[in-house]
Each structure stands twice: as structure tokens, then as C-alpha cells.
Design a protein around this motif. Structure first.
Motif, mmCIF file in Angstrom:
data_model
loop_
_atom_site.group_PDB
_atom_site.id
_atom_site.type_symbol
_atom_site.label_atom_id
_atom_site.label_comp_id
_atom_site.label_asym_id
_atom_site.label_seq_id
_atom_site.Cartn_x
_atom_site.Cartn_y
_atom_site.Cartn_z
ATOM 1 N N SER C 50 0.863 -1.202 -0.167
ATOM 2 C CA SER C 50 -0.140 0.064 -0.041
ATOM 3 C C SER C 50 0.872 1.276 -0.127
ATOM 4 C CB SER C 50 -1.008 -0.100 1.187
ATOM 5 O OG SER C 50 -1.208 1.274 1.239
ATOM 6 N N LEU C 51 0.707 2.192 -0.634
ATOM 7 C CA LEU C 51 1.413 3.338 -1.012
ATOM 8 C C LEU C 51 0.625 4.392 -0.217
ATOM 9 C CD1 LEU C 51 2.348 2.978 -4.996
ATOM 10 C CD2 LEU C 51 3.862 3.083 -2.650
ATOM 11 N N ASP C 52 -0.277 4.168 0.410
ATOM 12 C CA ASP C 52 -1.197 5.392 0.964
ATOM 13 C C ASP C 52 -0.626 5.626 2.312
ATOM 14 O OD1 ASP C 52 -3.066 4.956 -0.987
ATOM 15 O OD2 ASP C 52 -4.216 3.721 0.080
ATOM 16 N N ALA C 53 0.040 6.747 2.467
ATOM 17 C CA ALA C 53 0.526 7.200 3.880
ATOM 18 C C ALA C 53 -0.412 7.473 4.644
ATOM 19 C CB ALA C 53 1.668 8.009 3.733
ATOM 20 N N GLN C 170 -8.667 20.675 -7.703
ATOM 21 C CA GLN C 170 -8.189 19.311 -8.118
ATOM 22 C C GLN C 170 -8.984 18.371 -8.307
ATOM 23 O OE1 GLN C 170 -5.114 18.928 -5.385
ATOM 24 N NE2 GLN C 170 -6.186 17.119 -4.592
ATOM 25 N N ARG C 171 -8.993 17.707 -9.486
ATOM 26 C CA ARG C 171 -10.041 16.548 -9.768
ATOM 27 C C ARG C 171 -9.211 15.171 -10.107
ATOM 28 N NH1 ARG C 171 -14.470 19.134 -12.471
ATOM 29 N NH2 ARG C 171 -15.209 20.656 -10.761
ATOM 30 N N VAL C 172 -9.404 14.190 -9.220
ATOM 31 C CA VAL C 172 -8.634 13.103 -9.567
ATOM 32 C C VAL C 172 -9.662 12.071 -10.155
ATOM 33 C CG1 VAL C 172 -7.237 11.244 -8.705
ATOM 34 C CG2 VAL C 172 -7.151 13.332 -7.627
ATOM 35 N N TRP C 173 -9.480 11.978 -11.647
ATOM 36 C CA TRP C 173 -10.682 11.113 -12.127
ATOM 37 C C TRP C 173 -10.497 9.774 -12.053
ATOM 38 C CZ3 TRP C 173 -11.878 12.856 -17.853
ATOM 39 C CH2 TRP C 173 -12.503 14.090 -17.917
ATOM 40 N N PHE C 174 -11.252 8.790 -11.868
ATOM 41 C CA PHE C 174 -11.386 7.364 -11.508
ATOM 42 C C PHE C 174 -11.134 6.961 -10.202
ATOM 43 C CE2 PHE C 174 -9.163 7.946 -15.912
ATOM 44 C CZ PHE C 174 -10.309 8.138 -16.677
ATOM 45 N N ASN C 175 -10.384 7.866 -9.479
ATOM 46 C CA ASN C 175 -10.025 7.293 -8.153
ATOM 47 C C ASN C 175 -10.204 8.597 -7.417
ATOM 48 O OD1 ASN C 175 -8.941 6.067 -5.953
ATOM 49 N ND2 ASN C 175 -7.011 5.457 -6.780
ATOM 50 N N VAL C 178 -8.031 8.858 -4.154
ATOM 51 C CA VAL C 178 -6.522 8.440 -4.316
ATOM 52 C C VAL C 178 -6.251 7.352 -3.522
ATOM 53 C CG1 VAL C 178 -4.420 9.621 -4.864
ATOM 54 C CG2 VAL C 178 -6.386 10.873 -4.428
ATOM 55 N N ASN C 179 -7.076 6.179 -3.464
ATOM 56 C CA ASN C 179 -6.828 5.170 -2.831
ATOM 57 C C ASN C 179 -5.918 4.098 -3.564
ATOM 58 O OD1 ASN C 179 -7.182 2.709 -1.511
ATOM 59 N ND2 ASN C 179 -9.241 2.719 -1.099
ATOM 60 N N SER C 180 -4.805 3.841 -2.930
ATOM 61 C CA SER C 180 -3.722 3.263 -4.106
ATOM 62 C C SER C 180 -4.043 1.632 -4.219
ATOM 63 C CB SER C 180 -2.382 3.114 -3.170
ATOM 64 O OG SER C 180 -2.263 2.169 -1.931
ATOM 65 N N PHE C 183 -5.937 1.228 -7.219
ATOM 66 C CA PHE C 183 -4.930 1.030 -8.467
ATOM 67 C C PHE C 183 -4.192 -0.230 -8.394
ATOM 68 C CE2 PHE C 183 -0.397 2.277 -7.674
ATOM 69 C CZ PHE C 183 0.029 1.903 -9.212
ATOM 70 N N LEU C 343 -11.006 0.908 -13.512
ATOM 71 C CA LEU C 343 -11.323 2.148 -13.035
ATOM 72 C C LEU C 343 -11.940 3.241 -13.895
ATOM 73 C CD1 LEU C 343 -7.910 2.351 -11.022
ATOM 74 C CD2 LEU C 343 -10.238 1.883 -10.167
#
Lengths: 579, 369, 378
Positions: C50-53, C170-175, C178-180, C183, C343
């Protein structure tokens, strides 16, 4: 489709070489024909090129030069067509061990294109012929060696082939199954006029063939009826008995320059002379109470005579024991020894004793439990119940020092394959605690005694099998053990190397070393002082080979062969089990 | 005793180095992994493709776009003139990011209103998305600070002074390459040992060994020392490459690193010999090694931090010797850590080594079919 | 009479397929490789990677606490990303950082509030541990965000000019979260199935060589194509079973949204499975020995799929030589398809070229298999 007038197989200048670091010339310009409607034996020691020839005939390999025609068709371009008309059983029978008997048969029926309407009838017929009918639902892996062999044969027979190729079908199978296989093969030839090519390393099987092709190092030594091989040997084969221990007698005779080969047979020694001119008197000169009589030559005698240039007798070594040996002392004691693997009882309450200076044999087919027994004796496998002692201790529990007294030669001559001969010897010498001058001297001596000097720098894996066997023995003897364990020490080795090997073992036994050996070669039982015969994990008999042969002789014969004795024992065992 | 062990060690080395396949295992993976991991395993962003939808189209908006296209991190791949073009640009992966500058951008900015800039990022790779956004933010901050200075506006009342310890430019390679020292040491020492007993079993020579007067302890030492030496040589090679080729700074004491390396190797060798003693064939040995390797690497913090894992999984990592060694190797390389600071990492490895080595010796004789 | 051998026979093929299927059913290791291994690996990777800090431990050094500094602390404390720890001297915080107790420091010197009020650009010192560069960067980003929020509030409250004239939308599409995991998990399916597909078939032909059954098989009138198809079909079914299992786990266990159509996923998976099985078969035919086949399968399929497929490391960021190399890795195309179908949805311009690449690879590998396989032993 196939030309029924042509021979089953025709070879013209056939050559085959396997490339590699050291190219192997497997077959060297062979010219021969395999006749239709007879059993042809393809005989030769390991490495003679038997399997290569079989594979060429089956279309699995292409010749480098020359031509091979099977059923009249050239295998270069018509192999697929020919494959519908031949049956081929590879070594180890080619069975799927995780499929049942029925499933194996169904698969091969489908692959060979047996019409569905004929399938059932054919199946019944084969099951009846092989006696496998009660086991159709059993996994092939759970069958005994003999049953596997019969199933493998049945699978190749489904489409009623014109030509049957059997590659070493009798290796590791008990004598009863071997006899049954031969019976089936002859029935096929008689009833269906099938042509059979069968390869074997057992020379005694040659005599059961109609025609014999004798191969050696890729060359044809001869092709004729087996009797035609042995007839010229008339007058060169004798049986000698004398008032000497059988090993002494054998040694004495072997040292006679007129003797080509001397082989222990029960109480007597079978002698083949170098030429027909040798008189019986010169053979027995100097032997006490000697008796000699001429005997009928066998195929093996002819084989030895044909290869006599390759025979070199080991140098004579003084084997007089340095100290007096108490030959009644029991060195190995086994009581009620059992070993279970899950539900399976591999060894069932086995008991025997081995005395000092004795060659003691464990005989049986593959899966009889002899290797398991052997491994328990060496302390390599824990016992399930019972008691084992070797030189007074249980090797599994004893201190490391106790193991310095035993020598061990594993199956398949286990050595470090990529280490050279010298490196292997160095390692084993150190492992047995030798060092300094002693180590150097022993290694030099071993290299000399076993004629390994020219192979010093060769990696063990590339040695010819006979030399591997020598190296393994040399390593096991490095520390001069007084008990020697040998597990299938002659398996796959040609008859000449086997003779040399036993020569060494005999000498060791004479000097007081106790030898325990397992083997599935019935004729090697003759070298033993005493032996146990095992089947299904049980001991069927414990006796000297002479007594066993006498006990099971049929009327008219003086002695039964070791194989007859074995078969009689197995049959008696089966009856007892049934009752 | 000594002579026994020496003979065993010589034999092990000869058997290992004379075999083409095991020579390959010793030389192939290190080089491939060094190249592949050293260069391919990077979280740094380079040449992020982005597109611009500039509705403002003024000198100021051009200046802003230049800030992006001029940096190494971003690469301008297209200009958009319609709303409808944004979606295919991102969907088709032509651009990872679209900068949408509103028509009133420069006017709002001049008027002191809040000028809005929209950034649309492809979230399929969440890590790249997150890092790209961070870069955008930094660029914007610089841009507005410069603009404010130019307009002679007062600076904001507070400023952020950011500094990264140990790796001031935050280079991924500095993190990954010392990790490779651990990874490679693990792979090599495990493969050398996991196959060694299994190979002898398969060839039948192990029986031969057990029947000689050698004691299990001697066999254990004889089998361990070659792994230890090969492991030390290979990791020294990687360490040298890390220092001289990848220019990773070595700030701590080399002794602290080698103490860790020694314990790490012992632990690996113990585990390898345990796997080997349990398997009857080399294939089982290989499978066993693989089944240990994969989780050991994943759960070591090699690529992703242990702290991000669920609590239960974090507890599991305590059994993994590589976890401790990675802290040591990165600590010594980048943080300049000394032995005293690393004691909490040394002793768990020592415990694992002790346990696995003694189990292996015990299994030599027990495990028979 | 037996049928002529030159043409394909449905009966022989059926016989081979049945035989392989029976062997699969009897051999627990095939079932384990197809179903147990992917589940275990997906769990391991899905939770382990997991890359989510989250809950980054940040040390706050507040030399003279007052309302401003507690405001800042509160701004950081609101965020999920931080777990604030308070220190009073920078030395104590630095020591804690050396001992890995905290991953970053936010430092407010004693004159912080004074300079803030005076508009002198009060410095907020930030130190992050840069050893893990990626985590360091992510932490910096979080800190920057928290600081901007705080400063915007501060200037608004005090009626000061805007600290940040440009607001970033900011828009993070599909996710959007920003949940690693969203992905990583689709990519994992590709990595795991590469290994499974290749391992399944890598062993099967080699096994027949080792057990001596291949010789018996080759001497029957079977056609080499029947033999190969007989091996491919059952393992294809088995592999697709494993694939469906991992997809189901991705959707239900890891809650990854499946935005594209299941059918597209199925077709792409089938193509990829064909490539993976063909690779395994090729290895198996060349190696003729289960041990070597297994070793090669792991080295040539697993490692590249892991590093060079874009499953975790972005291919765009790699040096160009390595980027070129990634084109040879089948998993690369499948990872791309999976991440998009899961996604983003059915984005044909992404799916079609990648699927075409997979088709080409399947074709090439099957041709190689056909060419390398022969009814002769050499």
C-alpha cells in the motif's frame, strides 16, 4: 498400407550420434533385419545402443545416416503412418500413475483410434490375458511392478499392432511377472502372428527369444538364434567342484590363465575356458578333491567369449586375513523389524542375523521392502518397531564415531557428480577422518586398485557406469571399514563390470569384512553366503543359496536355478496368504 | 572436527562453482536485478504528459504553462480548445493531467480575486496522481510568490521552509539501491542453501554423508559457511556498486553494516537449510524458497512502507529478517546510524538465526520421507 | 482399422482433454496453484502493498505555545494523514526522528507568533525523513496542503490579502479518494495470473518427460497439434477459474469498482491467459525437466511482470531503454487493460491496441510452441 512381405524392421548403414561436449556414437552403421512373426531379442550391456535403436524404430528419433524402414516404410517421412501400426512400451511402461487402470486403457484406445464398437471386446480380452480385470478401478501408481508392466503391455496392444516394441520390459520386475510377460508375448506371436522386438540387459532372457541381435557399444556383434551363439562354445564350459570354500575355489580358478571366466553357481564354479583346446585336467590341477564335468553352454558364455578382449582380470591381491576372524560372531542383528508409511507396511517383522566375514544378500523385486530394510540398518530411516543393531549399536542413535566402522554404497552410485574423481576421494577420505600421509596413501592406492588413475580429473557424472561403480566402492572403502553396506551395487552395470565388482567384494569378504548387499539379480544370489528373500515386506526364506536351490529343485535336476527357487517361494507365499 | 568441516566446505564450494546452473544463479540474478531494480524501480516522476486547456490565453496564462512545460517533471503533449476534448485525452492515456485555465484567470488575479485553476488527473495510478498533484502545488506556489513579488504585494505572513533529511533531493534510487543489497543477499543466500540439501537428497549423496562419521553440527557448519562467504562477497559487490556507480552516500560506519549483514545471512541460511531439509526434491526446495521469498520481500518494506500495512500484517513482518536488515542498511547508508542505534534491529535477527539454524540441524536426521 | 493419422481426430483430442482434466482433478498441486496460490498472493499483496501514507507521525516542536501555534497543530490534527506528537525542543524531536519514532518534524520557533503578527514571513520549519523518497514526497505534499489550509483561514480571519492568489481546484478522475489499493489490485491480478498461467503449464509437459509417459504418447498416432491442444484446453479452463476468483476478490473483498463491462474483462483475460499458458508450454517443451521449467517460469514471468508491467512503477518514469524492454512483457498490456476496465470503463482506444498486442503475442508464442514441439525426441 504397410507392406506385409517386407521384414518388420530393416536397417541400412544406420548411424546415430548424440551431440554434446563429448559426442556419443550410439549406433555405428548397423545393417540388420528384424523378421516378422517371431520374437527378436535386442541384447547388450548398458550403453550398447538398445534404447536408441528402439526409439528409432518407434519414430521418436531420426537417423543421422543410413535408413530405417519399419513395416516396409521409411521412418524419415512415414513415421506418423507407421505409428498406427506399432505398439511401443518405453522403459518404466509409460503409464499415467494418477489415472486408474481403466482410464489408462481408455486413453490409449482413443489415441490409437480403436473403433468404439471394438473397444469393449478388446478390453475384456486384454484384461483376461493380463489378469488385471479385478483391478480396473485402481490407480496405476498403486499397482505392483509386475502389474504395471502388464498394464503397460495391454495399453500398447489395444489396437492389435503388427509390430510390438518393448524397451527393457523386465527391469526390476520379479521373476514370476517376468515369466508371465514372456508367456503373453509368445501367445501374441502364435495367435496373432505379431512381430516383437524386445530389448533386455538380462542375458538369460536371450535364450527365450527366437532370434537375437547382440549389440555392444553401438556395433552389431551378431544376429542369429540364441542356440547358434552358444553351440560353438561346446567343450569350453565346465563345472568344477572341490574341497575349498566356494569363494576360494572361484578365485583360484579365475587366476588360472586358461580360464576366461569363473562364476559361482551354487556349490560349484562354472568355468569358461579361453579356447576349446584346454583339457579339464589343466583346469583342476592343484585343487583338492576336484571334480569337473562338461556342461551345456549358455548364451552368457558366448557373450563373455565374444567380448573377451574387453575382459581384464583385476590383479591378484593377498586376501589372507591379518588376524584370526571369529566368523560366528553376529555383526548385524535384526529382530522383528517393521516400518510403516501411513497405512502401508513396507517392512513387516523382518528378522535375520549376519555373521562376521559373510556376504549376506537381501533379494527381492522392486518394492519388496529390501531398500527400506537396508536404510533402517544404516540408521537413515527410523524404525516403526523392532530392534536393529550393527556392530552392537543402533546406528541411528549411536555416536558419530560408531559410523566410522561402516562403509556405505548408495543406490545409483551416489557421488558428487560435478566433482572429479580425485575431489570425491579427497572429500570422503576427510569425511572418514583420514588426514596427512594416510589420506594420500589411501587415495593413491584406491586410484591404483580400481584402475581410476586415468580418470582422476574427470567429473564423476561423466564417468562410464562401470567406473562410477568402482569410484563409489573406492570411496566406501577409503577408511577400511569392517562392515560394508551395498545397495543395488550392480544395477544397470554390464556383465563384465559386474564380474569385476564381485571379484573385489569376494576378496573383501575373504579378508573378514562383513558385507550386506541388496540386489534384484537372482543370479547374484550365488555370490552370497546366506541371503533372505523378501516379497511384500516379508521375509520368505533365510538360507544359503545352495540350500535354497536344492530345496526347490524339480525331479531330475540336481539343483534348481535361483530364479526357480524364488518363484517357488513366491507361489508358496501366495498360497499361504490365500489360506 | 576442524578438518571435517574444512573438507565439507571445500566440497560444497566445488559442487556449487562447478555446476553451470548454480553458477548462473549466483551471477545472473544479481546483475539483472541490479540493473532492473536500480533503474526501473523508481517512484520519481519524469516527463509526465500533460495537456492545456487555456481559456484565458493571456501572457500571464502562457507564463504559467511555461512553468510546467519548462520543468523536467512535465511534458506538454497537447492543447485543447473544447471541454469535450478533456475526457478522451485522459481516458486514452494521452495525457496524465489536464490544466484547465479559466477565462477569467488573469483578470481575477489582477483584481485580487481568487483566480481558479482546475487540474484534472488520471487516477488509475494513484501514486503518480498524488505526486503529480504535489508537483503542481509546488509550481503554483512558486509562480504566485514570484507574481506577488513582481506586483509588489506583501508576502504572506508565514512561509514554509521544507527540508528532507538524509536524502535532500528525495531521489528514489537512494532508497531502492540500498534495499537491493538486502534483496539480493536474501535471494542468493536462500537459493544457495535451499537447494543444497535437497540436491544431495535427490542425488542420494546426503545418505552417504549421514552414514559417514560427520556429526549434524559439522554438516550444518559445512553447509552454512559457503552460503555465508558467497553472501558476503556478493553483497560487498552490490555495496560497492551502490557507492561508486549509483552514488549513494555511505554515511555510517561500515562495521555496523557488516554486523547486520552477518546476522542477516545467518538467519537466511538457517531458513534456507530448514526449507532444504524439509524437501525431498530440488523442485520442492525451489518452491519452498519461492514461497518464502515472495512474502519476505513484499512484507519487508523494500518497496512500500511497513507502516502502511494493516496492523495484523505489521505484526507478521516481525518474523521477517529482511525487515530488520533493510532498516540497518538504509540506516547506515543514508542516516549514518551506528551500532548502538541499531541494536533493536540486530537482536531479532540473531534470534531468528539461532532458531532456524538449530531447527535445520535437527531436521537433517529427522526428516526422512 | 485405425483412422488415418494425418488429420485431426476429435476422439483423440477428447481423450487427451479428458486425461489432462482427470490428472488435474487428482493432483492437488494444480488445484492449489490455480486457486489457493492466487488467493493467498492477492491477500498478501492486496494488504501488504500500500502506498497510502496514513497516520504519518509528525513531531510538533512548539518552543513557545500560544493560540497561533495551537491553531496550526489543530489544522494538522484534523487531517487523517497525521498523528501529531508534541515536543518542546528541536533536539528531542531530532532524536526521535533518528530513532524512527517520527517521520517528520514541524518546527515553530519561539518568535513564530511574533513574526506572524508582524507579517514578517514567519518561517514554519519542516523536516521530513527522506530515506523513503516516495513517502517523503507524499508527506511533504500533505504538510503543504495542511499549511495552505491553515494560512488561507488565517488571512481570511484577519482580513489580510490572500496568501494564495490562485486556488487549485483538483479533480482526480477514476479514483477521487486517491486510494492506492484501487490502483494496485487490478494490476496484481495481472501479475499473479502471469505466474499462475506459466507455472501451471510449465510443469505439465516437463512432467510427462520426467515420468516417461511422453515417449509412450508420442508413439501413438496422435498429432502434435492434438497433444498441445489437449494440454492447453483444460489448463485454460483452470486458469480462467483462477482468474475469475481473483477478479471476484478484487470486486468484493477489496471493493475495487468495476466500471467497464465484465465481458470486455473476460475476453481480455482469455487472451492474456492464452499468452501466459503458451509461455509456460514453451518453457516446458524446451526445459523437459520440471525443476528447470519451474525455475525459468519464475524468473522470466514473475519478476518482469512485477517490475516492468507498470503495475506499481510507472513505465513513463523509466529510462527509455527499459521502457522499450517493457514492450516485450505481456503483463504490461494486460495491466493497462485491467486498470482501465476496472477504474475508467470501456475505453476502446486503450483496450483495443493492448488487446491487439496480446493477440499478437499469443499468436507468436503459440507458433513458437508449435515449432518447438515435435514428435521426435530431439
Amino acid at each position: 498400407m504397410t507392406d506385409s512381405a517386407s521384414p518388420a524392421i530393416t536397417l541400412k548403414d544406420l548411424g546415430k550420434t548424440f551431440a554434446g561436449a563429448q559426442p556419443v556414437r550410439a549406433l555405428d552403421r548397423l545393417n540388420l533385419q528384424v523378421k516378422r512373426g517371431v520374437v527378436t531379442g535386442l541384447i547388450g550391456p548398458d550403453g550398447a545402443g538398445k534404447t536408441t535403436l528402439m526409439r528409432l524404430a518407434a519414430g521418436l528419433l531420426l537417423p543421422d545416416e543410413g535408413e530405417i524402414r519399419v513395416l516396409g516404410q521409411d521412418m524419415r517421412d512415414a513415421s506418423l503412418a507407421v505409428q498406427s501400426h506399432i505398439g511401443y512400451m518405453p522403459q518404466r511402461f509409460g503409464l499415467y500413475e494418477d489415472l486408474t487402470v481403466q482410464e489408462n486403457l481408455d486413453l490409449y484406445a482413443e489415441l490409437q483410434g480403436v473403433p468404439e464398437e471394438e473397444h469393449a471386446a478388446r478390453h475384456r480380452e486384454l484384461m483376461h490375458m493380463t489378469g488385471l480385470a479385478p483391478f480396473t478401478a485402481r490407480l496405476a501408481g498403486r499397482l505392483s511392478g509386475g502389474m504395471k508392466q502388464k498394464l503397460g503391455l495391454a495399453c500398447t496392444l489395444l489396437s492389435s499392432p503388427e509390430l510390438l516394441l518393448l524397451d527393457e520390459p523386465t527391469v526390476g520386475v520379479d521373476p514370476v511377472s517376468r515369466r508371465e510377460l514372456w508367456a503373453i508375448v509368445y501367445r501374441l506371436v502364435k495367435e496373432q502372428h505379431m512381430s516383437v522386438l524386445l530389448s533386455t540387459a538380462y542375458l538369460d532372457e536371450a535364450e527365450r527369444c527366437d532370434d537375437v541381435i547382440l549389440l555392444h557399444e553401438g556395433k552389431l556383434l551378431g544376429q542369429q538364434a540364441p542356440q547358434a551363439f552358444s553351440t560353438p562354445m561346446q567343450g569350453r564350459v565346465w563345472e568344477v567342484s572341490a574341497a575349498l570354500g566356494k569363494r576360494r575355489l572361484q578365485q583360484q580358478l579365475d587366476l588360472n590363465p586358461a580360464v576366461l571366466d569363473a562364476l559361482t553357481e551354487g556349490r560349484k564354479v562354472r568355468v569358461v575356458t579361453c579356447d576349446a583346446g584346454t583339457t579339464p585336467e589343466t583346469l583342476v590341477a592343484g585343487l583338492p578333491e576336484a571334480r569337473i564335468e562338461a556342461v551345456t553352454p549358455r548364451f552368457e558364455d558366448a557373450f563373455i567369449a565374444l567380448l573377451q578382449h574387453d575382459i581384464h582380470k583385476p590383479p591378484a591381491v593377498d586376501t589372507t586375513p591379518t588376524t584370526a576372524i571369529d566368523r560366528d560372531e553376529a555383526v548385524i542383528q535384526v529382530q522383528e523389524l517393521s516400518r510403516r508409511f501411513g497405512d502401508f507396511i513396507a517392512v513387516n517383522k523382518v528378522s535375520f542375523e549376519v555373521r562376521r566375514g559373510e556376504i549376506f544378500g537381501l533379494l527381492g523385486a522392486n518394492g519388496a521392502g529390501k531398500s527400506t530394510t537396508f536404510r533402517m540398518l544404516c540408521g537413515l530411516l527410523p524404525v516403526s518397531s523392532g530392534h536393529v543393531s550393527v556392530a552392537g549399536v543402533d546406528l541411528r542413535k549411536a555416536a558419530a564415531k560408531a559410523r566410522a566402522r561402516i562403509g556405505y554404497m548408495a543406490q545409483r552410485f551416489s557421488l558428487y557428480g560435478n566433482l572429479s574423481v580425485q575431489e570425491n576421494l579427497n572429500f570422503f577420505a576427510s569425511a572418514y577422518g583420514l588426514s596427512g600421509n594416510t589420506k594420500r596413501e589411501r587415495i593413491a592406492l584406491a586410484l591404483e586398485d580400481f584402475e581410476l588413475t586415468s580418470y582422476r580429473e574427470t567429473a564423476a557424472i561423466t564417468l562410464p557406469l562401470g567406473f562410477k561403480q568402482r569410484l563409489a566402492l573406492a570411496a566406501a572403502l577409503m577408511h577400511r571399514p569392517d562392515i560394508l553396506f551395498l545397495d543395488e551395487p550392480t544395477s544397470g552395470v554390464d556383465p563384465l563390470a559386474r564380474r569385476e565388482f564381485w571379484w573385489h567384494i569376494n576378496a573383501l569378504a575373504e579378508s573378514g569384512v562383513t558385507v550386506l548387499v541388496t540386489t534384484h539379480f537372482m543370479d547374484e544370489a550365488n555370490y552370497c553366503d546366506r541371503l533372505v528373500i523378501m516379497a511384500d515386506g516379508e521375509v520368505l526364506a533365510e538360507d544359503s543359496p545352495e540350500n535354497l536351490r536344492e530345496h526347490f529343485r524339480t525331479a531330475g535336476e540336481t539343483e534348481a536355478s535361483m530364479e526357480d527357487a524364488f518363484i517357488a517361494l513366491i507361489e508358496r507365499h501366495k498360497q499361504e496368504a490365500a489360506a | 572436527m576442524l578438518q571435517h568441516i574444512l573438507a565439507l566446505i571445500i566440497k560444497e564450494f566445488l559442487a556449487l562453482l562447478k555446476d553451470k546452473r548454480s553458477r548462473f544463479v549466483l551471477i545472473g540474478p544479481p546483475i539483472v536485478q541490479l540493473v532492473v531494480f536500480g533503474y526501473a524501480a523508481t517512484f520519481d516522476l519524469n516527463r509526465v504528459p500533460f495537456a492545456v486547456y487555456d481559456e484565458d490565453n493571456t501572457a500571464l496564462s502562457h507564463l504559467l504553462v511555461e512553468r510546467f512545460s519548462g520543468s523536467d517533471t512535465f511534458e506538454l503533449v497537447g492543447k485543447i480548445s473544447r471541454d469535450a476534448d478533456i475526457q478522451p485525452m485522459i481516458d486514452n492515456k494521452q495525457a496524465l493531467m489536464v490544466l484547465h485555465i479559466s477565462p477569467r484567470f488573469s483578470d481575477d488575479l489582477a483584481a485580487g480575486e481568487s483566480a481558479s485553476l482546475q487540474v484534472i488527473v488520471d487516477g488509475r495510478n494513484s501514486n503518480t496522481a498524488l505526486l503529480a498533484l504535489n508537483y503542481v502545488r509546488t509550481v503554483l506556489l512558486d509562480f504566485s510568490a514570484d507574481w506577488a513579488k513582481q506586483q509588489q504585494r506583501p508576502p504572506p505572513p508565514a512561509k514554509l521552509v521544507m527540508r528532507a533529511w538524509y536524502n535532500s533531493n528525495l531521489v528514489s534510487q537512494w532508497f531502492i539501491v540500498p534495499g537491493i543489497v538486502g534483496l539480493l543477499t536474501l535471494v542468493v543466500s536462500l537459493l544457495v542453501t535451499a537447494l543444497s540439501v535437497a540436491r544431495e537428497r535427490e542425488e542420494g549423496t546426503f545418505d552417504q554423508l549421514l552414514v559417514t562419521p560427520l556429526r549434524p553440527v559439522e554438516i550444518l557448519i559445512g553447509k552454512s559457511v559457503p552460503g555465508l562467504i558467497i553472501g558476503l562477497v556478493e553483497s560487498t559487490f552490490i555495496i560497492l556498486v551502490a557507492i561508486f556507480w549509483f552514488d549513494v552516500p555511505l554515511r555510517g560506519h561500515i562495521g555496523a553494516l557488516y554486523l547486520g549483514l552477518f546476522l542477516f545471512l545467518l538467519a537466511n541460511i538457517g531458513i534456507g537449510l530448514m526449507i532444504s531439509s524439509l524437501s525431498v526434491t530440488q523442485q520442492q526446495g525451489l518452491l519452498g524458497a519461492f514461497l518464502f521469498l515472495v512474502p519476505a520481500v513484499i512484507l519487508s518494506g523494500f518497496a512500500t512502507p511497513i507502516a502502511n500495512m494493516p496492523e495484523a500484517v505489521q505484526q507478521l513482518t516481525l518474523l521477517n529478517p529482511m525487515r530488520y536488515f533493510l532498516i540497518i542498511v538504509r540506516g547506515v547508508f543514508l542516516e549514518g546510524a551506528d551500532i548502538k542505534l541499531l541494536v533493536p534491529q540486530y537482536w531479532p535477527m540473531a534470534v531468528i538465526a539461532l532458531f532456524s539454524l538449530s531447527s535445520a540441524a535437527w531436521l537433517f536426521r529427522r526428516r526422512m520421507y | 482399422m485405425p483412422q488415418p493419422a494425418s488429420q485431426l481426430s476429435r476422439r483423440r483430442l477428447a481423450g487427451m482433454v479428458r486425461k489432462e482434466s482427470l490428472q488435474i482433478l487428482r493432483d492437488p498441486s494444480s488445484i492449489a496453484i490455480a486457486f489457493v496460490l492466487p488467493v493467498v498472493m492477492l491477500f498478501l499483496f492486496g494488504y501488504g502493498v500500500s502506498l497510502d501514507a496514513k497516520d504519518v507521525r509528525i513531531g510538533f516542536v512548539i518552543e513557545s505555545p500560544d493560540s497561533e501555534t495551537s491553531d496550526i497543530r489543530a489544522a494538522f490534527g484534523q487531517s487523517d494523514y497525521f498523528e501529531p506528537v508534541v515536543f518542546h525542543t528541536i533536539q528531542a524531536a531530532e532524536q526521535a526522528m533518528r530513532e524512527h519514532d517520527i517521520d517528520g518534524i514541524v518546527w515553530m520557533q519561539s518568535d513564530f507568533s511574533h513574526r506572524l503578527h508582524a507579517g514578517l514571513g514567519a518561517p514554519l520549519g519542516v523536516i521530513v525523513n527522506g530515506v523513503d523518497a516516495n513517502q517523503g514526497r507524499i508527506t511533504e505534499g500533505y504538510i503543504l496542503g495542511a499549511w495552505q489550509t491553515w494560512l488561507t483561514h488565517y488571512t481570511e480571519r484577519r482580513g489580510l490579502p490572500k496568501a494564495f492568489p490562485i486556488t487549485l481546484e483538483q479533480r482526480v478522475w477514476f479514483n477521487p479518494a486517491v486510494n492506492s489499493r484501487d490502483f494496485l489490485v487490478p494490476g496484481l491480478v495481472a501479475v499473479i495470473m502471469t505466474l499462475i498461467g506459466a507455472l501451471l503449464t510449465a510443469m505439465v509437459v516437463a512432467r510427462e518427460w520426467e515420468r516417461g509417459t511422453m515417449e509412450a504418447l508420442l508413439v501413438t498416432p496422435i498429432h502434435i497439434r492434438e497433444l498441445l491442444m489437449g494440454k492447453l484446453v483444460p489448463y485454460f479452463v483452470l486458469g480462467m477459474g483462477g482468474m475469475l476468483l481473483t477478479v471476484a476478490m478484487a470486486v468484493w473483498q477489496f471493493d475495487v469498482p468495476l466500471r467497464g463491462s465484465f465481458l470486455v474483462l473476460l475476453v481480455a483475460s482469455a487472451l492474456f491467459m492464452l499468452v501466459a499458458l503458451a509461455m509456460g508450454l514453451l518453457i516446458s517443451i524446451v526445459a523437459k525437466n520440471q525443476f528447470v521449467a519451474g525455475q525459468v517460469a519464475i524468473i522470466v514471468t514473475f519478476l518482469p511482470a512485477f517490475i516492468l508491467s507498470g503495475f506499481i512503477f510507472d513505465i513513463n518514469s523509466m529510462p527509455w531503454a527499459i521502457q522499450l524492454l517493457t514492450h516485450l512483457i505481456p503483463a504490461r498490456y494486460f495491466v493497462s487493460i485491467l486498470q482501465t476496465v476496472f477504474l475508467a470503463g470501456n475505453v476502446w482506444p486503450v483496450i483495443l491496441p493492448n488487446a491487439a498486442a496480446l493477440l499478437l503475442m499469443a499468436f507468436v508464442f503459440l507458433m513458437l510452441v508449435r515449432r518447438k514441439a515435435s514428435k521426435r525426441l530431439e
